[in-house]
Design an enzyme around this catalytic site. Structure first.
Site, short mmCIF file in Angstrom:
data_model
loop_
_atom_site.label_atom_id
_atom_site.label_comp_id
_atom_site.label_asym_id
_atom_site.label_seq_id
_atom_site.Cartn_x
_atom_site.Cartn_y
_atom_site.Cartn_z
N HIS A 105 -3.03 -3.00 -12.38
CA HIS A 105 -1.90 -4.59 -11.72
C HIS A 105 -2.35 -4.88 -13.49
O HIS A 105 -3.44 -5.48 -13.41
CB HIS A 105 -2.46 -5.14 -11.12
CG HIS A 105 -0.64 -6.12 -10.68
ND1 HIS A 105 0.15 -5.84 -10.57
CD2 HIS A 105 -0.84 -6.92 -10.94
CE1 HIS A 105 1.02 -6.83 -10.80
NE2 HIS A 105 0.31 -7.63 -10.54
N HIS A 129 7.47 -6.01 -16.18
CA HIS A 129 5.90 -5.26 -16.39
C HIS A 129 6.37 -4.55 -17.75
O HIS A 129 5.00 -4.30 -18.88
CB HIS A 129 5.25 -4.75 -15.11
CG HIS A 129 4.86 -5.25 -14.52
ND1 HIS A 129 3.67 -6.26 -14.57
CD2 HIS A 129 4.64 -5.27 -12.94
CE1 HIS A 129 3.49 -6.62 -13.55
NE2 HIS A 129 4.16 -6.10 -12.75
#
Length: 107
Positions: A77, A87
């Site tokens: 992550h 993202h």
């Protein structure tokens, strides 16, 4: 502040269910389950050359007995490859991928 608000897996929570390769942060950790080894990495913790996380990853990969544990999975992550527009293109994910991807592929 972040760790005070969110519970993270770590040696105390997972004791007896896996191996931890000498980790000292609950932001990145690993464990084995049957023939698989799972590595969880954090792109919001230092990850470059000389960082604790990168040294930990190198030691963790070296500790895997491939006869006993032939499968390795890495969870990161923020994700290095994804279709989540929230993202995509984050600076951290690109820099971390550049710093660690080869080590994971060879490990």
């Amino acid at each position: 502040a972040y760790q005070a608000r969110f519970v993270h897996s770590g040696p105390d929570e997972l004791e007896g269910r896996g191996t931890f390769g000498g980790m000292s942060s609950s932001l990145y950790y690993s464990y084995s389950a049957g023939p698989a080894h799972f590595i969880h990495l954090a792109s919001y913790a230092p990850f470059g050359d000389g960082s604790e996380q990168k040294a930990w990853l190198k030691a963790d990969l070296a500790s895997i007995d491939r006869k006993e544990t032939p499968w390795t999975f890495a969870v990161v992550h923020a994700p290095w490859y994804n279709s989540n527009k929230a993202h995509q293109g984050e600076v951290e994910e690109g820099m971390m991928r550049e710093s660690m991807e080869e080590m994971l592929c060879e490990g």
